[in-house]
Design a protein around this motif. Structure first.
Motif, PDB file in Angstrom:
ATOM      1  N   THR A  73    -111.786  -4.344 -38.487  1.00  0.00           N
ATOM      2  CA  THR A  73    -112.383  -3.152 -38.834  1.00  0.00           C
ATOM      3  C   THR A  73    -112.271  -3.273 -40.483  1.00  0.00           C
ATOM      4  N   TYR A  82    -116.977  -2.296 -35.626  1.00  0.00           N
ATOM      5  CA  TYR A  82    -115.869  -1.989 -36.445  1.00  0.00           C
ATOM      6  C   TYR A  82    -115.777  -1.216 -37.656  1.00  0.00           C
ATOM      7  N   THR A  94    -110.184   1.421 -32.324  1.00  0.00           N
ATOM      8  CA  THR A  94    -111.563   1.063 -32.848  1.00  0.00           C
ATOM      9  C   THR A  94    -112.555   1.526 -32.445  1.00  0.00           C
ATOM     10  N   SER A 138    -117.082   1.419 -32.673  1.00  0.00           N
ATOM     11  CA  SER A 138    -118.401   0.906 -33.054  1.00  0.00           C
ATOM     12  C   SER A 138    -119.536   1.980 -32.699  1.00  0.00           C
TER      13      SER A 138
END
Length: 373
Positions: free
Chosen positions: A109, A144, A332, A334
């Motif tokens: 990330t 990320y 996380t 996206s």
């Protein structure tokens, strides 16, 4: 404010100091790291990563930028969209090429919307939307990003996807033993046993800061890294030239851990770090020694974090086994945009179900804390 936008095919067109002002100190989106990927031949149009970086200027000053690639495949991304590509193929629609914002081969990330301020970041997002519409490609994927960037991208029409990684947090341990005392008895006992097995095998460990590494160190590390891929019947993404470029341009962010027996190196791992975060990256061994992976890739870096007051150790992609070593689950993100309306609707419904499953998985993991209650 009058913004000037452009698309860059090489970071050689950007002054490193201007680029790095926008990165918030993240080493993976630094000019040195990305440029090394490209100049070494590891991430190029020939390997399926064609740079098409977005740049926003005010006058001669770079005020916003995005690492962006035209991708001809989905290798080296760690957010898997193979099923989406297969669905396109089965319906006679081209999925590749696609646009991708990520650090090649690096599931970490970090900022993707590099910007001087909120206004410049908004201009960058608008430029991205214009580019993805004009390019005529199937989709855009941003992997990320931090949560605040993900939320801004959602407002701009992107669909969000969640994942899980495992991070170790340092509240201020004085030594490794103090950290062990916070763990459940069984976890503490297992770690001590693993470290003892490595010592009993005659292994000694050496931590080498980037400024102290030699070309011989990097040549051995590359052999270890390549051997990891060979054992999985795969080809390594990164070449020796890439490591040597990193050693020259950003040694302050690098730490090699070398395992030796009778003065001969047998295994090595590489971690990348800043003053407050350490990132586990690559490891490999030239022979199998029980528990050496844990010592080289986890326990030595943990000791380095404690000794240097580093607050977070990001363990990389996947791996519930990390929880037994004090790592905790973290969400996380996206962000995804698909041009085809029907496929976009289908993926959106899939992501709703998947997100619910990820949230349930995180709740389950958090109930299995390795720490003493």
């Amino acid at each position: 404010m009058e913004y000037r936008t452009s698309v860059l095919s090489s970071l050689a067109d950007v002054e490193p100091v201007q680029w790095d002002r926008l990165t918030a100190g993240n080493p993976f989106v630094s000019h040195a790291f990305l440029h090394a990927l490209h100049e070494s031949g590891s991430a190029t149009a020939e390997t399926g990563w064609q740079p098409q970086f977005l740049a926003v200027h005010v006058g001669e000053e770079l005020v916003a930028a995005m690492p962006l690639y035209v991708k001809a495949h989905s290798y080296g991304e760690y957010v898997f969209d193979w099923a989406w590509a297969d669905a396109y193929h089965r319906n006679g629609i081209e999925y590749y090429p696609k646009l991708l914002s990520a650090v090649p081969f690096t599931p970490v990330t970090g900022p993707r919307l590099l910007a001087r301020d909120a206004s410049a970041r908004t201009a960058l997002v608008q430029f991205l939307r214009e580019q993805q519409q004009a390019a005529g490609m199937s989709s855009t994927h941003i992997l990320y990003p931090p949560q605040d960037e993900a939320e801004q991208l959602a407002k701009a029409g992107f669909m969000l996807r969640s994942g899980v990684q495992f991070h170790w947090l340092n509240p201020g341990y004085e030594n490794f033993g103090q950290f062990l005392e916070t763990l459940e008895h069984k976890k503490r006992k297992n770690i001590r046993a693993e470290r003892r097995k490595v010592r009993e095998a005659g292994i000694t460990m050496r931590q080498v800061r980037g400024q102290e590494t030699t070309e011989q160190d990097w040549r051995f590390f590359h052999r270890c890294y390549s051997n990891t891929y060979a054992e999985h019947r795969s080809s390594p993404y990164l070449n020796l030239d890439f490591w040597l470029r990193l050693a020259r341009t950003m040694p302050q962010n690098l730490l090699l851990v070398v395992a030796e027996r009778d003065g001969r190196p047998v295994a090595s791992s590489l971690v990348v770090h800043t003053a407050d975060t350490l990132y586990g990256r690559y490891w490999g061994a030239m022979e199998h020694i029980p528990c050496l992976h844990f010592e080289t890739a986890y326990y030595q870096p943990l000791e380095f974090c404690i000794a240097n007051g580093i607050q977070t150790f990001e363990g990389g992609a996947q791996g519930e086994h990390k929880m037994a070593r004090g790592f905790l689950p973290q969400k996380t993100y996206s962000a995804h945009w698909l041009a085809h309306p029907a496929f976009s609707d289908a993926v959106e419904r899939f992501l709703e179900r998947e997100t619910g499953g990820i949230d349930d998985y995180l709740s389950e993991l958090n109930e299995r804390t390795p720490f003493r209650r």
